[in-house]
Write a protein that holds these residues in place. Structure first.
Motif, PDB file in Angstrom:
ATOM      1  N   LEU A 178       2.220  -4.406   0.843  1.00  0.00           N
ATOM      2  CA  LEU A 178       2.620  -3.624   2.006  1.00  0.00           C
ATOM      3  C   LEU A 178       4.091  -3.234   1.930  1.00  0.00           C
ATOM      4  O   LEU A 178       4.455  -2.090   2.218  1.00  0.00           O
ATOM      5  CB  LEU A 178       2.354  -4.409   3.286  1.00  0.00           C
ATOM      6  CG  LEU A 178       2.779  -3.748   4.592  1.00  0.00           C
ATOM      7  CD1 LEU A 178       1.879  -2.548   4.881  1.00  0.00           C
ATOM      8  CD2 LEU A 178       2.713  -4.747   5.724  1.00  0.00           C
ATOM      9  N   ILE A 179       4.929  -4.160   1.499  1.00  0.00           N
ATOM     10  CA  ILE A 179       6.358  -3.865   1.366  1.00  0.00           C
ATOM     11  C   ILE A 179       6.580  -2.804   0.286  1.00  0.00           C
ATOM     12  O   ILE A 179       7.354  -1.861   0.481  1.00  0.00           O
ATOM     13  CB  ILE A 179       7.149  -5.151   1.067  1.00  0.00           C
ATOM     14  CG1 ILE A 179       7.085  -6.097   2.270  1.00  0.00           C
ATOM     15  CG2 ILE A 179       8.599  -4.833   0.724  1.00  0.00           C
ATOM     16  CD1 ILE A 179       7.608  -7.490   1.983  1.00  0.00           C
ATOM     17  N   LYS A 180       5.889  -2.939  -0.839  1.00  0.00           N
ATOM     18  CA  LYS A 180       6.040  -1.946  -1.906  1.00  0.00           C
ATOM     19  C   LYS A 180       5.546  -0.574  -1.465  1.00  0.00           C
ATOM     20  O   LYS A 180       6.196   0.443  -1.729  1.00  0.00           O
ATOM     21  CB  LYS A 180       5.278  -2.405  -3.169  1.00  0.00           C
ATOM     22  CG  LYS A 180       5.924  -3.583  -3.847  1.00  0.00           C
ATOM     23  CD  LYS A 180       5.383  -3.926  -5.211  1.00  0.00           C
ATOM     24  CE  LYS A 180       3.933  -3.887  -5.397  1.00  0.00           C
ATOM     25  NZ  LYS A 180       3.475  -4.399  -6.698  1.00  0.00           N
ATOM     26  N   ALA A 181       4.420  -0.527  -0.770  1.00  0.00           N
ATOM     27  CA  ALA A 181       3.900   0.756  -0.288  1.00  0.00           C
ATOM     28  C   ALA A 181       4.855   1.381   0.726  1.00  0.00           C
ATOM     29  O   ALA A 181       5.067   2.596   0.721  1.00  0.00           O
ATOM     30  CB  ALA A 181       2.519   0.552   0.331  1.00  0.00           C
ATOM     31  N   SER A 182       5.456   0.557   1.567  1.00  0.00           N
ATOM     32  CA  SER A 182       6.416   1.079   2.542  1.00  0.00           C
ATOM     33  C   SER A 182       7.626   1.685   1.861  1.00  0.00           C
ATOM     34  O   SER A 182       8.116   2.744   2.279  1.00  0.00           O
ATOM     35  CB  SER A 182       6.860  -0.035   3.489  1.00  0.00           C
ATOM     36  OG  SER A 182       5.770  -0.532   4.210  1.00  0.00           O
ATOM     37  N   LEU A 183       8.132   1.037   0.820  1.00  0.00           N
ATOM     38  CA  LEU A 183       9.269   1.588   0.085  1.00  0.00           C
ATOM     39  C   LEU A 183       8.931   2.937  -0.540  1.00  0.00           C
ATOM     40  O   LEU A 183       9.719   3.885  -0.472  1.00  0.00           O
ATOM     41  CB  LEU A 183       9.735   0.605  -0.995  1.00  0.00           C
ATOM     42  CG  LEU A 183      10.440  -0.658  -0.501  1.00  0.00           C
ATOM     43  CD1 LEU A 183      10.687  -1.610  -1.665  1.00  0.00           C
ATOM     44  CD2 LEU A 183      11.733  -0.320   0.192  1.00  0.00           C
ATOM     45  N   VAL A 184       7.764   3.017  -1.144  1.00  0.00           N
ATOM     46  CA  VAL A 184       7.352   4.272  -1.779  1.00  0.00           C
ATOM     47  C   VAL A 184       7.177   5.370  -0.738  1.00  0.00           C
ATOM     48  O   VAL A 184       7.649   6.500  -0.923  1.00  0.00           O
ATOM     49  CB  VAL A 184       6.049   4.068  -2.586  1.00  0.00           C
ATOM     50  CG1 VAL A 184       5.463   5.394  -3.029  1.00  0.00           C
ATOM     51  CG2 VAL A 184       6.305   3.182  -3.791  1.00  0.00           C
TER      52      VAL A 184
END
Length: 111
Positions: A59-65
């Motif tokens: 979720l954190i990685k998707a939010s950054l992208v």
């Protein structure tokens, strides 16, 4: 003579994000990817917490992208709303599928 389009809402303006920000976000994504691999090494020790930890990292990685590479943080509220509605319908799809699997009655073939 060049035309000044600063007040025209129909003209696409480039997002002015410093290149250093992109490198920091990319570095964070690499770090989170290594954290995912590291967490996988200890998934037996984490037990039932392994899946929530993996989903939190994802979720954190998707939010950054979504925020930086897709420029959603610089976009209008309407586009953010439309993007969020896509996730609402995805959650609805997963929920309906989960209900379907949970309420199935096993059938046994007489053959």
């Amino acid at each position: 003579m060049a035309q000044n389009n600063d007040n025209n809402a129909n003209v696409l303006h480039p997002h002015i994000t410093p290149m250093a920000t992109y490198f920091k976000v990319a570095l964070a994504l690499f770090g989170l990817t290594f954290l995912t691999v590291f967490a996988h090494q200890f998934h037996h020790q984490m037990g039932s917490w392994a899946a929530p930890v993996a989903f939190l990292i994802a979720l954190i990685k998707a939010s950054l992208v979504i925020l930086w590479f897709m420029h959603l943080k610089d976009d209008t509220k309407m586009n953010r709303f439309i993007f969020a509605i896509g996730f609402v319908f995805l959650a609805l799809l997963f929920g309906i599928c989960a209900i379907d699997f949970a309420t199935r009655v096993p059938e046994f073939s007489p053959l």
